[in-house]
Design an enzyme around this catalytic site. Structure first.
Site, PDB file in Angstrom:
ATOM      1  N   GLN A 284     -46.816 -13.330  24.228  1.00 59.54           N
ATOM      2  CA  GLN A 284     -47.648 -14.189  25.701  1.00 59.54           C
ATOM      3  C   GLN A 284     -48.366 -13.239  26.025  1.00 59.54           C
ATOM      4  O   GLN A 284     -48.814 -11.438  26.070  1.00 59.54           O
ATOM      5  CB  GLN A 284     -46.693 -14.016  26.592  1.00 59.54           C
ATOM      6  CG  GLN A 284     -45.945 -15.315  26.412  1.00 59.54           C
ATOM      7  CD  GLN A 284     -47.032 -17.086  26.852  1.00 59.54           C
ATOM      8  OE1 GLN A 284     -48.329 -16.886  27.040  1.00 59.54           O
ATOM      9  NE2 GLN A 284     -45.707 -17.925  26.851  1.00 59.54           N
ATOM     10  N   CYS A 406     -47.854 -25.048  28.758  1.00 56.30           N
ATOM     11  CA  CYS A 406     -49.446 -24.578  29.194  1.00 56.30           C
ATOM     12  C   CYS A 406     -50.163 -25.989  29.706  1.00 56.30           C
ATOM     13  O   CYS A 406     -51.447 -25.354  29.503  1.00 56.30           O
ATOM     14  CB  CYS A 406     -50.174 -24.271  27.453  1.00 56.30           C
ATOM     15  SG  CYS A 406     -49.705 -24.808  26.550  1.00 56.30           S
TER      16      CYS A 406
END
Length: 449
Positions: A284, A406
């Site tokens: 990430q 997401c």
């Protein structure tokens, strides 16, 4: 283009659409997407594309500005395609993202009263990214790094980037100066000729180490000299490598990566757990907010959970974090390199109750003998979860499903398929990517009696 419409048109912006485009309507009712326009504004826009169902345009003049329009702190914003919302008050951006999640659940998920909690804002909207990929090109005859202009391959040269780690921004300025004496050519997409395609740069917020990867069309001995010089001049650069991509494609990375100098990995931390980060591994890009996002997921895992499945496990980040709360964790990941990285991360953190299975999630229930899960955690790509996987989960009937998403639209689609068997208890949006049109969320679903 429809010749019955003027090339320039005055419209009222109704709401914000995706990709930082204000939404208006043409006189005939067609939806009209206007780059750079904000909700509530009266603008004059240039029509650039007209289709039977919609039109697109660019902002020529703001006739009546929104009170939430701000002066962008980025000198590249109007040319660069990296950000969508540098011109919008951050609180308005947050409201838009939270509402996107809520409306997707209503419209696509058919949830009448979505249990959407307040979005978690980022501590800072600047300098949060620990990774960047930048194309090479020529500007005024000089080799430069930058980003492409929105919906084009026109290079916007960057000396800094407001959302990148400042160490990465410094490389944007310094790398072209360091490489220039070697007279290496930039890749030209129109001809397929040239050497330098992209550079990928990663940093660790914990150690402040950096990796630099040159994406090139072929082997070039001089890159070894550049790698060694980079390591001499910048002690925080832990490793320099090359990736070979000779294909005429928009894909950035090729299949072959090798180390030129230093080490191929650095270490970063999430919630006190350590993780190897390599040139190509998925990790990430906002370490502060990913800690927040994963804390939300961990909150839904009861102490001493029996069997936990981590679907779309990547390099085993969530599996690693869930290990202390679980008797056994099975991480499933299709990418063999990511699965290999996950094994290393389990060893790095001295975990004995976590296993990695390198296989497609779609096949895991039929081709691998695993104990049925009490809890399933899944963090799929933007396309969401395959319907066959959701059907398998309904048959396995775990007590809890924790869905890290997401993409609000595919989240809502998947929740609609699960709702006959599962109750949606909470959805918490998290702003992982300030100034861009992306929002993450963590959802909890509980098995119905």
């Amino acid at each position: 283009m429809d010749t019955t419409l003027p090339k320039e048109i005055e419209v009222q912006i109704d709401r914000m659409g995706q990709n930082g485009q204000g939404i208006a309507y043409l006189p005939d009712g067609r939806i009209f997407f206007v780059d750079g326009a904000l909700p509530g504004e009266r603008v004059r826009a240039q029509l650039t594309q007209v289709k039977s169902q919609y039109a697109r345009g660019t902002l020529n003049q703001v006739l009546q500005a929104s009170p939430s329009r701000i002066e962008s702190g980025c000198s590249y914003f109007e040319q660069c395609g990296g950000c969508s919302f540098q011109h919008w008050d951050y609180q308005q951006e947050l409201q838009y993202k939270e509402n996107w999640v809520r409306q997707a659940l209503k419209r696509i998920g058919k949830v009448d009263a979505p249990p959407v909690e307040q979005i978690v804002a980022a501590p800072s909207a600047d300098h949060y990214r620990n990774k960047g990929q930048f194309p090479w090109g020529y500007v005024d005859g000089k080799l430069r790094l930058g980003l492409y202009q929105s919906r084009s391959h026109e290079l916007v040269p960057l000396d800094n980037c407001l959302i990148q780690d400042q160490a990465i921004s410094k490389m944007l300025e310094d790398l072209p100066r360091l490489v220039a004496p070697y007279r290496l050519s930039a890749y030209d997409e129109s001809t397929g000729k040239g050497l330098l395609r992209h550079v990928l740069i990663r940093t660790s917020k914990w150690s402040h180490d950096m990796l630099v990867l040159f994406v090139v069309t072929k082997q070039e001995p001089r890159l070894k000299n550049i790698a060694e010089e980079l390591r001499r001049q910048y002690p925080h650069i832990a490793g320099v490598g090359i990736n070979i991509n000779a294909e005429r494609t928009n894909r950035i990375l090729g299949t072959h990566t090798e180390l030129l100098a230093g080490t191929s990995t650095i270490i970063d931390k999430i919630l006190d757990m350590s993780f190897y980060v390599s040139f190509e591994s998925f990790f990430q890009v906002n370490p502060e907010q990913v800690s927040t996002l994963y804390q939300l997921a961990l909150k839904h895992v009861p102490e001493n959970a029996k069997i936990v499945w981590d679907l779309y496990a990547g390099v085993g980040t969530l599996a690693t974090l869930m290990s202390p709360k679980s008797q056994a964790v099975y991480a499933i990941e299709i990418n063999p390199q990511a699965a290999a990285d996950a094994k290393k991360n389990f060893a790095l953190n001295h975990l004995s109750n976590v296993s990695i299975i390198a296989a497609p999630v779609e096949e895991i229930a039929t081709r691998h003998q695993l104990p049925n899960p009490e809890i399933v955690v899944m963090d799929p790509p933007r396309k969401g979860v395959d319907a066959s996987v959701l059907q398998t989960l309904k048959q396995l009937a775990p007590e809890r499903i924790i869905y890290v998403s997401c993409n609000p639209d595919t989240l809502a689609r998947d929740i609609a398929l699960l709702r006959p068997d599962y109750e949606l208890q909470s959805v918490t949006p998290v702003d992982m990517f300030p100034r861009t049109d992306h929002v993450e969320s963590c959802s909890l679903l509980i098995k119905k009696p």
